[in-house]
Design a protein around this motif. Structure first.
Motif, short mmCIF file in Angstrom:
data_model
loop_
_atom_site.label_atom_id
_atom_site.label_comp_id
_atom_site.label_asym_id
_atom_site.label_seq_id
_atom_site.Cartn_x
_atom_site.Cartn_y
_atom_site.Cartn_z
N ASP A 6 -9.70 33.37 5.76
CA ASP A 6 -10.67 32.30 5.91
C ASP A 6 -10.32 31.49 7.16
N SER A 8 -12.38 29.48 8.81
CA SER A 8 -13.37 28.42 9.03
C SER A 8 -12.71 27.13 9.52
N GLU A 9 -11.52 26.81 9.02
CA GLU A 9 -10.84 25.60 9.47
C GLU A 9 -10.42 25.70 10.93
N ALA A 11 -11.93 27.55 13.22
CA ALA A 11 -13.15 27.52 14.03
C ALA A 11 -13.72 26.11 14.13
N THR A 12 -13.67 25.36 13.04
CA THR A 12 -14.23 24.00 13.08
C THR A 12 -13.31 23.02 13.79
N TYR A 13 -12.05 23.38 14.00
CA TYR A 13 -11.10 22.51 14.70
C TYR A 13 -11.57 22.21 16.12
N PHE A 15 -14.72 22.08 17.15
CA PHE A 15 -16.04 21.47 17.23
C PHE A 15 -16.20 20.26 16.32
N ARG A 16 -15.11 19.59 16.00
CA ARG A 16 -15.18 18.39 15.16
C ARG A 16 -15.75 17.23 15.95
N LYS A 17 -16.46 16.37 15.23
CA LYS A 17 -16.94 15.13 15.84
C LYS A 17 -15.84 14.09 15.72
N LYS A 36 -4.95 23.01 20.70
CA LYS A 36 -6.15 23.78 21.07
C LYS A 36 -5.82 24.82 22.13
#
Length: 56
Positions: A6, A8-9, A11-13, A15-17, A36
């Motif tokens: 998984d 997802s964490e 990948a979202t790291y 593109f976080r707001k 990053k």
């Protein structure tokens, strides 16, 4: 076994707001930038190895 793959964490790291309620701290921003960069370098190396093995 499903939890091992998984990503997802990760990948979202990228593109976080930004949280407007959190104070900005130079050390924290620097740490996240280094994280990053290191994740991108690892993924590039992984892609390189996969391509190298496929071209063999």
């Amino acid at each position: 076994m499903k939890g091992l793959f998984d990503f997802s964490e990760v990948a979202t790291y990228f593109f976080r707001k930004k949280d407007p309620n959190r104070k900005t701290n130079f050390n924290l921003r620097t740490m996240h930038t280094i994280n990053k960069v290191s994740m991108l370098m690892f993924l590039c190396g992984l892609v390189y190895l996969v391509i190298k093995l496929m071209m063999r």
